[in-house]
Design a protein around this motif. Structure first.
Motif, PDB file in Angstrom:
ATOM      1  N   HIS A   8       6.846  -2.182   8.965  1.00 14.92           N
ATOM      2  CA  HIS A   8       6.523  -2.055   7.375  1.00 14.92           C
ATOM      3  C   HIS A   8       6.481  -1.166   6.528  1.00 14.92           C
ATOM      4  O   HIS A   8       7.122  -1.202   5.186  1.00 14.92           O
ATOM      5  CB  HIS A   8       5.185  -3.065   6.894  1.00 14.92           C
ATOM      6  CG  HIS A   8       5.116  -3.533   5.989  1.00 14.92           C
ATOM      7  ND1 HIS A   8       6.361  -4.032   5.135  1.00 14.92           N
ATOM      8  CD2 HIS A   8       4.169  -3.184   5.512  1.00 14.92           C
ATOM      9  CE1 HIS A   8       5.170  -4.151   4.162  1.00 14.92           C
ATOM     10  NE2 HIS A   8       3.985  -3.802   3.910  1.00 14.92           N
ATOM     11  N   HIS A  33       0.144   1.257   1.029  1.00 16.67           N
ATOM     12  CA  HIS A  33       0.968   0.114  -0.300  1.00 16.67           C
ATOM     13  C   HIS A  33       0.340   0.064  -1.468  1.00 16.67           C
ATOM     14  O   HIS A  33      -1.037   0.097  -1.219  1.00 16.67           O
ATOM     15  CB  HIS A  33       1.969  -0.837   0.063  1.00 16.67           C
ATOM     16  CG  HIS A  33       2.965  -0.888   0.706  1.00 16.67           C
ATOM     17  ND1 HIS A  33       3.959  -1.667   1.785  1.00 16.67           N
ATOM     18  CD2 HIS A  33       4.247   0.935   1.497  1.00 16.67           C
ATOM     19  CE1 HIS A  33       5.215  -1.053   2.745  1.00 16.67           C
ATOM     20  NE2 HIS A  33       5.032  -0.073   1.426  1.00 16.67           N
ATOM     21  N   ASP A  58      -0.984  -2.537  -2.768  1.00 13.92           N
ATOM     22  CA  ASP A  58      -1.471  -3.768  -3.020  1.00 13.92           C
ATOM     23  C   ASP A  58      -2.783  -3.339  -1.487  1.00 13.92           C
ATOM     24  O   ASP A  58      -3.551  -4.111  -1.407  1.00 13.92           O
ATOM     25  CB  ASP A  58      -1.154  -4.623  -2.836  1.00 13.92           C
ATOM     26  CG  ASP A  58      -0.244  -4.667  -0.963  1.00 13.92           C
ATOM     27  OD1 ASP A  58      -0.018  -3.600  -0.907  1.00 13.92           O
ATOM     28  OD2 ASP A  58       0.606  -5.953  -1.182  1.00 13.92           O
ATOM     29  N   HIS A  59      -2.580  -2.230  -1.003  1.00  9.26           N
ATOM     30  CA  HIS A  59      -3.952  -1.836   0.069  1.00  9.26           C
ATOM     31  C   HIS A  59      -4.949  -1.049   0.033  1.00  9.26           C
ATOM     32  O   HIS A  59      -5.999  -0.658   0.445  1.00  9.26           O
ATOM     33  CB  HIS A  59      -3.362  -1.563   1.704  1.00  9.26           C
ATOM     34  CG  HIS A  59      -2.170  -2.987   1.765  1.00  9.26           C
ATOM     35  ND1 HIS A  59      -2.742  -4.173   3.065  1.00  9.26           N
ATOM     36  CD2 HIS A  59      -1.384  -3.026   1.385  1.00  9.26           C
ATOM     37  CE1 HIS A  59      -2.259  -4.172   3.394  1.00  9.26           C
ATOM     38  NE2 HIS A  59      -0.762  -4.632   1.742  1.00  9.26           N
ATOM     39  N   HIS A  70       3.357  -9.652   6.976  1.00 10.04           N
ATOM     40  CA  HIS A  70       2.896 -10.865   5.167  1.00 10.04           C
ATOM     41  C   HIS A  70       2.384 -12.366   5.491  1.00 10.04           C
ATOM     42  O   HIS A  70       1.622 -12.513   4.790  1.00 10.04           O
ATOM     43  CB  HIS A  70       4.148 -10.341   4.527  1.00 10.04           C
ATOM     44  CG  HIS A  70       4.137  -9.289   3.945  1.00 10.04           C
ATOM     45  ND1 HIS A  70       5.123  -8.363   3.722  1.00 10.04           N
ATOM     46  CD2 HIS A  70       3.761  -8.820   2.577  1.00 10.04           C
ATOM     47  CE1 HIS A  70       5.066  -7.481   2.998  1.00 10.04           C
ATOM     48  NE2 HIS A  70       4.095  -7.716   2.966  1.00 10.04           N
ATOM     49  N   ASP A  84       0.563  -5.368   6.914  1.00 11.92           N
ATOM     50  CA  ASP A  84       0.754  -5.963   6.706  1.00 11.92           C
ATOM     51  C   ASP A  84       2.516  -6.073   7.956  1.00 11.92           C
ATOM     52  O   ASP A  84       3.843  -5.941   7.573  1.00 11.92           O
ATOM     53  CB  ASP A  84       1.696  -5.336   5.835  1.00 11.92           C
ATOM     54  CG  ASP A  84       1.504  -6.264   4.182  1.00 11.92           C
ATOM     55  OD1 ASP A  84       0.185  -6.923   4.491  1.00 11.92           O
ATOM     56  OD2 ASP A  84       1.329  -4.989   3.664  1.00 11.92           O
ATOM     57  N   HIS A 123      -2.233   1.164   5.665  1.00 10.63           N
ATOM     58  CA  HIS A 123      -0.927   1.910   5.263  1.00 10.63           C
ATOM     59  C   HIS A 123      -0.908   1.809   3.702  1.00 10.63           C
ATOM     60  O   HIS A 123      -1.933   1.595   3.741  1.00 10.63           O
ATOM     61  CB  HIS A 123       0.282   0.800   5.014  1.00 10.63           C
ATOM     62  CG  HIS A 123       0.086   0.028   4.849  1.00 10.63           C
ATOM     63  ND1 HIS A 123      -0.422  -1.715   5.047  1.00 10.63           N
ATOM     64  CD2 HIS A 123       1.765  -0.867   3.993  1.00 10.63           C
ATOM     65  CE1 HIS A 123       0.203  -2.847   4.157  1.00 10.63           C
ATOM     66  NE2 HIS A 123       1.329  -2.117   3.818  1.00 10.63           N
TER      67      HIS A 123
HETATM   68 ZN   LIG Z   1       2.770  -3.246   2.589  1.00 13.41          ZN
END
Ligand SMILES: [Zn+2]
Length: 282
Positions: A196, A115, A117-118, A220, A217, A113
């Protein structure tokens, strides 16, 4: 850290490890509640009930491809809501290279995905411009996920992430947008797990009769296997994310499937009454 699923090899490259301070992401996972789940300790939590988590990339090597799944926070990024995620200067690429994976050797980047932190290492700063970090790779994003953030990145932090870590890949003509249930190659297929984020995908690996699951995620932390309704503050749709956890964990429970999360280490899922627990991979 390294695992094998038939002919597929998975290596975890850590960018950041944390113990505790996870209240901002999982507010219901208090120390007291975590201590009621003794199977989390010591692999996934401390005796005091603090959660062990990490931000990491997973390098997945099939007989024909070298794939990076999720790319952490990245260096030099600005506009992040978590203060320590700004202006980072970590030796992540050097760590990857030392582990045998120089960035130029990667042929595919796959984001579960989009986000913050990815997607961070999707790009790096070169002469003031964000350029693809993995120069020889095709970057595979879910079409639903990409279109959501293209059209609905409304807060400044979301705009920053999209503009410095996602759109430059598209502008460089390196992106491939796939359906959330697409097959990537012989060994790897996506499983749609929205909730998520709107287009979140999990990754199913099969090789020589062995099986693996990268959950991204969907959870988490494994504590969400015991409490399927413990949504993270980052879940865009808590009802759907709870349903996604129930469906995905039901499908893979009580089988010898290697499961690795976007922020937790390897294990396998066991049914436990109405919910599940997670046993560290031996
Ligand atoms: Zn995420």
């Amino acid at each position: 850290m390294q695992w094998k699923i038939g002919k597929v090899k998975i290596t975890k490259v850590v960018e950041l490890e944390t113990i505790g301070s996870t209240r901002f992401i999982l507010p219901l996972a208090t120390n007291d509640e975590i201590q009621k789940l003794p199977w989390l300790i010591p692999h996934f939590a401390t005796q005091e009930g603090r959660l062990k988590m990490s931000i990491h990339a997973l390098v997945v090597e099939t007989p024909s491809r070298r794939i990076v799944v999720d790319t952490g926070l990245g260096n030099d990024k600005q506009g992040r809501n978590v203060p320590t995620w700004n202006s980072r200067n970590s030796p992540f690429l050097e760590t990857m290279t030392a582990a045998g994976f120089p960035p130029d050797s990667i042929d595919t980047v796959l984001c579960t995905h989009l986000h913050v932190d990815h997607v961070g290492w999707n790009t790096r700063l070169a002469d003031g411009k964000w350029v693809p970090t993995f120069a020889n790779a095709r970057y595979v994003f879910g079409k639903t996920e990409y279109e959501h953030w293209r059209d609905h990145s409304e807060t400044p932090d979301k705009v920053a992430v999209f503009n410095d870590s996602v759109q430059p890949i598209v502008d460089a003509d390196k992106a491939e947008l796939i359906a959330s249930d697409a097959r990537l190659c012989d060994e790897i297929a996506m499983i749609p797990t929205p909730g998520h984020s709107p287009g979140h995908m999990s990754i199913h690996i099969q090789s020589d009769g062995e099986e693996g699951l990268l959950t991204g995620d969907v959870a988490h932390h494994p504590c969400q296997m015991a409490h399927l309704d413990w949504s993270s503050t980052a879940d865009s749709d808590p009802v759907r994310s709870t349903a996604a956890r129930r469906e995905l964990f039901s499908r893979f429970a009580d089988r010898p499937v290697l499961v690795i999360g976007g922020h937790y280490n390897a294990g396998h899922i066991k049914r436990d009454g109405d919910a599940f627990k997670f046993i560290a991979w031996a």
